[in-house]
Motif scaffolding. Structure first.
Motif, PDB file in Angstrom:
ATOM      1  N   ARG A 145       0.820  -1.217   0.000  1.00  0.00           N
ATOM      2  CA  ARG A 145       0.000   0.000   0.000  1.00  0.00           C
ATOM      3  C   ARG A 145       0.853   1.265   0.000  1.00  0.00           C
ATOM      4  NH1 ARG A 145      -4.225  -2.212   4.549  1.00  0.00           N
ATOM      5  NH2 ARG A 145      -5.701  -3.214   3.133  1.00  0.00           N
ATOM      6  N   SER A 146       2.068   1.157   0.545  1.00  0.00           N
ATOM      7  CA  SER A 146       2.923   2.347   0.661  1.00  0.00           C
ATOM      8  C   SER A 146       3.775   2.602  -0.577  1.00  0.00           C
ATOM      9  CB  SER A 146       3.836   2.203   1.885  1.00  0.00           C
ATOM     10  OG  SER A 146       4.868   1.248   1.632  1.00  0.00           O
ATOM     11  N   PHE A 147       3.813   1.656  -1.506  1.00  0.00           N
ATOM     12  CA  PHE A 147       4.716   1.772  -2.659  1.00  0.00           C
ATOM     13  C   PHE A 147       4.119   2.663  -3.761  1.00  0.00           C
ATOM     14  CE2 PHE A 147       6.688  -2.707  -1.927  1.00  0.00           C
ATOM     15  CZ  PHE A 147       7.475  -2.192  -0.914  1.00  0.00           C
ATOM     16  N   PRO A 148       4.900   3.611  -4.284  1.00  0.00           N
ATOM     17  CA  PRO A 148       4.449   4.404  -5.444  1.00  0.00           C
ATOM     18  C   PRO A 148       4.705   3.629  -6.748  1.00  0.00           C
ATOM     19  CG  PRO A 148       6.600   5.168  -4.735  1.00  0.00           C
ATOM     20  CD  PRO A 148       6.207   4.064  -3.781  1.00  0.00           C
ATOM     21  N   VAL A 149       3.943   2.566  -6.960  1.00  0.00           N
ATOM     22  CA  VAL A 149       4.284   1.616  -8.019  1.00  0.00           C
ATOM     23  C   VAL A 149       4.240   2.240  -9.415  1.00  0.00           C
ATOM     24  CG1 VAL A 149       3.663  -0.435  -6.708  1.00  0.00           C
ATOM     25  CG2 VAL A 149       1.910   0.745  -8.029  1.00  0.00           C
ATOM     26  N   LEU A 150       3.329   3.174  -9.659  1.00  0.00           N
ATOM     27  CA  LEU A 150       3.232   3.749 -10.999  1.00  0.00           C
ATOM     28  C   LEU A 150       4.419   4.666 -11.301  1.00  0.00           C
ATOM     29  CD1 LEU A 150      -0.603   4.423 -11.324  1.00  0.00           C
ATOM     30  CD2 LEU A 150       0.742   2.471 -12.142  1.00  0.00           C
ATOM     31  N   SER A 151       4.870   5.443 -10.310  1.00  0.00           N
ATOM     32  CA  SER A 151       6.046   6.280 -10.548  1.00  0.00           C
ATOM     33  C   SER A 151       7.293   5.418 -10.702  1.00  0.00           C
ATOM     34  CB  SER A 151       6.231   7.302  -9.425  1.00  0.00           C
ATOM     35  OG  SER A 151       6.485   6.670  -8.189  1.00  0.00           O
ATOM     36  N   TRP A 152       7.358   4.318  -9.946  1.00  0.00           N
ATOM     37  CA  TRP A 152       8.473   3.378 -10.119  1.00  0.00           C
ATOM     38  C   TRP A 152       8.458   2.798 -11.528  1.00  0.00           C
ATOM     39  CZ3 TRP A 152       8.262   0.098  -4.983  1.00  0.00           C
ATOM     40  CH2 TRP A 152       8.813   0.851  -3.947  1.00  0.00           C
ATOM     41  N   ARG A 153       7.263   2.465 -12.040  1.00  0.00           N
ATOM     42  CA  ARG A 153       7.160   1.910 -13.395  1.00  0.00           C
ATOM     43  C   ARG A 153       7.617   2.945 -14.429  1.00  0.00           C
ATOM     44  NH1 ARG A 153       3.330   1.174 -17.671  1.00  0.00           N
ATOM     45  NH2 ARG A 153       3.472  -0.934 -18.567  1.00  0.00           N
ATOM     46  N   ARG A 154       7.258   4.209 -14.219  1.00  0.00           N
ATOM     47  CA  ARG A 154       7.697   5.264 -15.149  1.00  0.00           C
ATOM     48  C   ARG A 154       9.210   5.402 -15.127  1.00  0.00           C
ATOM     49  NH1 ARG A 154       2.874   7.745 -13.217  1.00  0.00           N
ATOM     50  NH2 ARG A 154       4.022   8.892 -11.625  1.00  0.00           N
ATOM     51  N   GLN A 155       9.819   5.280 -13.936  1.00  0.00           N
ATOM     52  CA  GLN A 155      11.283   5.348 -13.850  1.00  0.00           C
ATOM     53  C   GLN A 155      11.929   4.193 -14.598  1.00  0.00           C
ATOM     54  OE1 GLN A 155      13.319   7.785 -12.188  1.00  0.00           O
ATOM     55  NE2 GLN A 155      14.799   6.717 -13.495  1.00  0.00           N
ATOM     56  N   ARG A 156      11.355   3.014 -14.455  1.00  0.00           N
ATOM     57  CA  ARG A 156      11.874   1.847 -15.174  1.00  0.00           C
ATOM     58  C   ARG A 156      11.750   2.047 -16.682  1.00  0.00           C
ATOM     59  NH1 ARG A 156       9.178  -3.940 -14.000  1.00  0.00           N
ATOM     60  NH2 ARG A 156       7.462  -2.888 -15.039  1.00  0.00           N
ATOM     61  N   GLN A 157      10.624   2.619 -17.110  1.00  0.00           N
ATOM     62  CA  GLN A 157      10.427   2.897 -18.536  1.00  0.00           C
ATOM     63  C   GLN A 157      11.484   3.871 -19.044  1.00  0.00           C
ATOM     64  OE1 GLN A 157       8.045   1.720 -20.719  1.00  0.00           O
ATOM     65  NE2 GLN A 157       8.839   2.958 -22.390  1.00  0.00           N
ATOM     66  N   ALA A 158      11.730   4.935 -18.263  1.00  0.00           N
ATOM     67  CA  ALA A 158      12.730   5.925 -18.668  1.00  0.00           C
ATOM     68  C   ALA A 158      14.118   5.298 -18.727  1.00  0.00           C
ATOM     69  CB  ALA A 158      12.720   7.109 -17.692  1.00  0.00           C
ATOM     70  N   ASN A 159      14.447   4.463 -17.749  1.00  0.00           N
ATOM     71  CA  ASN A 159      15.748   3.794 -17.746  1.00  0.00           C
ATOM     72  C   ASN A 159      15.892   2.879 -18.958  1.00  0.00           C
ATOM     73  OD1 ASN A 159      16.346   5.044 -15.350  1.00  0.00           O
ATOM     74  ND2 ASN A 159      15.925   3.260 -14.073  1.00  0.00           N
ATOM     75  N   TYR A 160      14.819   2.145 -19.256  1.00  0.00           N
ATOM     76  CA  TYR A 160      14.857   1.232 -20.398  1.00  0.00           C
ATOM     77  C   TYR A 160      15.050   2.012 -21.693  1.00  0.00           C
ATOM     78  CZ  TYR A 160      13.541  -2.340 -23.743  1.00  0.00           C
ATOM     79  OH  TYR A 160      13.559  -3.207 -24.804  1.00  0.00           O
ATOM     80  N   GLU A 161      14.289   3.079 -21.864  1.00  0.00           N
ATOM     81  CA  GLU A 161      14.367   3.852 -23.107  1.00  0.00           C
ATOM     82  C   GLU A 161      15.739   4.477 -23.276  1.00  0.00           C
ATOM     83  OE1 GLU A 161      11.121   6.546 -22.858  1.00  0.00           O
ATOM     84  OE2 GLU A 161       9.622   5.033 -23.460  1.00  0.00           O
ATOM     85  N   GLN A 162      16.325   4.951 -22.164  1.00  0.00           N
ATOM     86  CA  GLN A 162      17.666   5.536 -22.247  1.00  0.00           C
ATOM     87  C   GLN A 162      18.681   4.484 -22.680  1.00  0.00           C
ATOM     88  OE1 GLN A 162      18.949   7.587 -18.716  1.00  0.00           O
ATOM     89  NE2 GLN A 162      21.113   7.445 -19.276  1.00  0.00           N
ATOM     90  N   ALA A 163      18.605   3.296 -22.068  1.00  0.00           N
ATOM     91  CA  ALA A 163      19.542   2.233 -22.416  1.00  0.00           C
ATOM     92  C   ALA A 163      19.299   1.724 -23.832  1.00  0.00           C
ATOM     93  CB  ALA A 163      19.420   1.089 -21.420  1.00  0.00           C
TER      94      ALA A 163
END
Length: 209
Positions: free
Chosen positions: A109-127
């Protein structure tokens, strides 16, 4: 359907399967827990939390906490958190199905899962903008899905292992997932085993900038 790699994908959101599941502990920093749902609104089983499963989960949680202390430079023996993690992992997959322990539910319940997913997306796209070609190719997910890591295909096991050693030398720690060397199962072909021996996975999740 198993949506463990991306429970928030378009495929998961628009599924018409009878039942769908995701192992949340494999895509989030949870000591234990999974989710089961029915896109077709079938009745779901009810499962109370077993004491054995709760203890196993707490062992894993303690191992995670001690590992963080170790990484932060505190006087923690590496074997201490490894023993807790391996003990919890062994016992968490045994016995009858169980509901999620309360501590895992509260963490989720405490995890900001959607913002974490966006960060993962940004990391993937950069790589992914790097030049993966020739002997190293990048597997690209379907539209509407987010890769949980950079899945690289290298030309054979020897080349894969050399790349892995070189990355580790530079403090990048890849994973070898889906090993099929000793797998004997219907539908597993020699071509599958060749591909398995050529895969290398590099984390790109929210822990990284």
């Amino acid at each position: 359907e198993d949506h463990t790699h991306d429970p928030w994908s378009d495929w998961a959101q628009n599924s018409r399967a009878d039942f769908a599941l995701a192992s949340l502990r494999k895509c989030l920093p949870l000591p234990s827990g999974a989710v089961l749902w029915s896109p077709r609104a079938h009745p779901l089983p009810r499962a109370s939390v077993s004491l054995e499963r709760e203890r196993a989960s707490l062992n894993k949680l303690a191992g995670q906490v001690l590992k963080q202390q170790y990484l932060d430079g505190h006087r923690v023996e590496k074997q201490a958190f490894r023993d807790l993690a391996s003990s919890g992992e062994a016992k968490i997959a045994s016995g009858e199905p169980s509901g999620m322990p309360a501590h895992s539910v509260e963490l989720l319940r405490s995890f900001p899962v959607l913002s974490w997913r966006r960060q993962r997306q940004a990391n993937y796209e950069q790589a992914a903008r790097e030049n993966f070609s020739g002997p190293v190719k990048l597997l690209v997910p379907e539209a509407g899905a987010q890769a949980f890591s950079l899945a690289l295909v290298v030309e054979g096991r020897a080349a894969r292992d050399r790349l892995r050693d070189e990355l580790i030398r530079h403090r990048v720690f890849p994973a070898v997932l889906w090993p099929l060397d000793r797998t004997v199962a219907p539908g597993v072909t020699d071509a599958d085993r060749v591909l398995s021996a050529s895969l290398l996975s590099i984390h790109c999740d929210f822990r990284y900038d």
